[in-house]
Design a protein around this motif. Sequence first.
Motif: not given
Length: 75
Positions: A27, A33-36, A38-39, A44-46
């Motif tokens: 980050r 981004p958090f979505a990336e 997380a992937t 999970a993104e959260n």
Amino acid sequence: GATALAGWLDPREAALKPTDREIHGLRHFDDLPFAEVATILGIAENTAMQRYVRALQMLRDVWKAKHPGSEGSGA
């Protein structure tokens, strides 16, 4: 980037868990981004968001311990 943080605070000093350290790096340094994040980590993104916030709090606590009287804004 990493050089700026190295002069300020080494994340390992905060006893971050390896995953939290990785999330912080992805980050903060890679600006993902958090979505990336997380992937990449398979979470999970959260969860990525929560771990990032936890890592920042630990870094802030270490900063305050090393610099009493500082607000730790890092600005």
